[in-house]
Design an enzyme around this catalytic site. Structure first.
Site, short mmCIF file in Angstrom:
data_model
loop_
_atom_site.label_atom_id
_atom_site.label_comp_id
_atom_site.label_asym_id
_atom_site.label_seq_id
_atom_site.Cartn_x
_atom_site.Cartn_y
_atom_site.Cartn_z
CD GLU A 1 0.11 6.75 5.96
OE1 GLU A 1 1.20 6.67 6.54
OE2 GLU A 1 -0.45 5.76 5.42
CB CYS B 1 -9.37 4.66 0.58
SG CYS B 1 -7.69 5.09 1.09
CB CYS C 1 -3.12 0.28 -2.45
SG CYS C 1 -3.21 1.94 -3.11
CG ASN C 2 -9.57 0.62 -2.50
OD1 ASN C 2 -10.59 0.05 -2.87
ND2 ASN C 2 -9.13 0.50 -1.26
CB THR C 3 -4.94 4.54 -5.48
OG1 THR C 3 -5.70 5.12 -4.40
CG2 THR C 3 -4.70 5.59 -6.53
CG HIS D 1 -4.91 5.07 4.39
ND1 HIS D 1 -4.40 4.57 3.22
CD2 HIS D 1 -3.84 5.54 5.11
CE1 HIS D 1 -3.08 4.73 3.22
NE2 HIS D 1 -2.72 5.31 4.35
CE1 TYR E 1 2.34 5.30 -3.52
CE2 TYR E 1 1.08 3.39 -4.26
CZ TYR E 1 2.27 3.94 -3.85
OH TYR E 1 3.39 3.16 -3.77
CG ASP F 1 -1.80 1.22 1.34
OD1 ASP F 1 -2.42 1.56 0.31
OD2 ASP F 1 -1.87 1.86 2.40
CB SER F 2 0.22 4.81 -0.47
OG SER F 2 -0.91 4.92 0.36
N1 DGL Z 1 -4.74 3.25 0.85
C1 DGL Z 1 -4.69 3.50 -0.54
C2 DGL Z 1 -5.98 3.24 -1.25
O1 DGL Z 1 -6.65 2.31 -0.86
C3 DGL Z 1 -3.93 4.73 -0.97
C4 DGL Z 1 -4.36 6.02 -0.44
C5 DGL Z 1 -3.40 7.13 -0.81
O2 DGL Z 1 -2.20 6.95 -0.68
O3 DGL Z 1 -3.87 8.19 -1.26
O4 DGL Z 1 -6.33 3.87 -2.21
#
Ligand code: DGL
Length: 272
Positions: free
Chosen positions: A154, A186, A75-77, A188, A44, A12-13
């Site tokens: 974060e 996401c 990570c979804n992105t 997070h 991300y 993940d990011s």
């Molecule tokens: N946790 C990640 C996601 O699911 C990345 C979020 C990010 O870094 O902006 O998209």
């Protein structure tokens, strides 16, 4: 079947993917995880597809040096922007979080009105809508990008008044749309579950794709004969790598995971 004791790679990011790691630890306890959090380059969510693809390729390259048998894009992105391309380039299985999340939301909704919150990239990709409509063509999918949630998580500001204020602003529109299901799109965001849940109210079911992703991983390992049937040997444990700020990562990880991690190893991801 002898099974396969190699670890699962996951990335993940930042700390968000630990919400997926936690579900994998709970549901497939025999498996060892090698986790990478790209803390030097988080977030991300506002970056282009090309950049996310380049980052994801580097991380996959690094994870392969750790002899992983499968990869979870936690990570979804990155799932939205890079998964399909990377799958074509890889000779080990790789799964993401978007499809599992879409599937649960379709099973959950009763009124066919589904909200999705995620990063700008995930929402703009339209991938949740695409997967949901494949299963439920009549579904209305209402997306909302919440770019400030990731930095707040974060920073560990999970219940801070600033976070509550931002959540109220972001979710206002969705509340007016009479959705009955909201995907935390996401990795997070499950960390903000209580704040989001309080604002959305009892009538809206929050969907965390992490659990379904863990089950999907289990099925995949079984199907491919990759399960670790012997379990973790004494002294063998999960490993964590980051691209920056290892101490901050360790602190948050220790709040989230069922065990304390002694440290996260910092690597220079640009070398991969
Ligand atoms: N946790 C990640 C996601 O699911 C990345 C979020 C990010 O870094 O902006 O998209």
């Amino acid at each position: 079947m002898a099974g396969d004791e190699r670890p699962i790679g996951m990335f993940d990011s930042g700390v968000g993917g630990l919400t997926v790691a936690r579900e994998v630890m709970r549901n497939i306890p025999n498996e060892r995880i090698v986790y990478f959090g790209d803390t030097a380059r988080v977030p991300y969510g506002g970056k282009s597809k090309e950049t996310i693809l380049r980052y994801s390729r580097q991380i996959v390259h690094f994870l392969r040096t750790q002899n992983v048998k499968a990869i979870v894009v936690a990570c979804n992105t990155a799932s939205a922007f890079a998964l399909e391309e990377i799958r074509r380039e890889l000779d080990i299985p790789i799964i993401g979080v978007v499809k599992p999340g879409a599937r649960v939301a379709c099973l959950t909704t009763k009124n066919n009105r589904i909200g999705v919150i995620g990063t700008r990239g995930t929402i703009a990709s339209g991938l949740y809508t695409e997967f949901i409509r494949e299963i439920r063509p009549a579904a209305q999918v209402i997306g909302k990008a919440c770019p400030l949630f990731v930095p707040l998580v974060e920073e560990g500001m999970l219940k801070d008044p600033v976070t509550v204020e931002m959540a109220e602003r972001y979710l206002k529109e969705l509340k007016e749309q009479e959705i009955d299901t909201l995907i935390l799109g996401c990795t997070h965001y499950p960390l903000l579950r209580s704040v989001i849940g309080q604002i959305m109210g009892e009538k809206v079911t929050l969907v965390n794709p992490a659990y379904e992703t863990a089950l999907g991983l289990k099925e995949l390992l079984e199907r491919e004969g990759l399960m670790n049937v012997r379990g973790l040997e004494e002294g063998v444990s999960h490993r964590f790598f980051v691209s920056d700020a290892a101490e901050n990562f360790r602190e948050i990880a220790n709040h989230m995971l069922p065990m304390d991690i002694s440290g996260a190893c910092r690597i220079n991801i640009e070398e991969y």
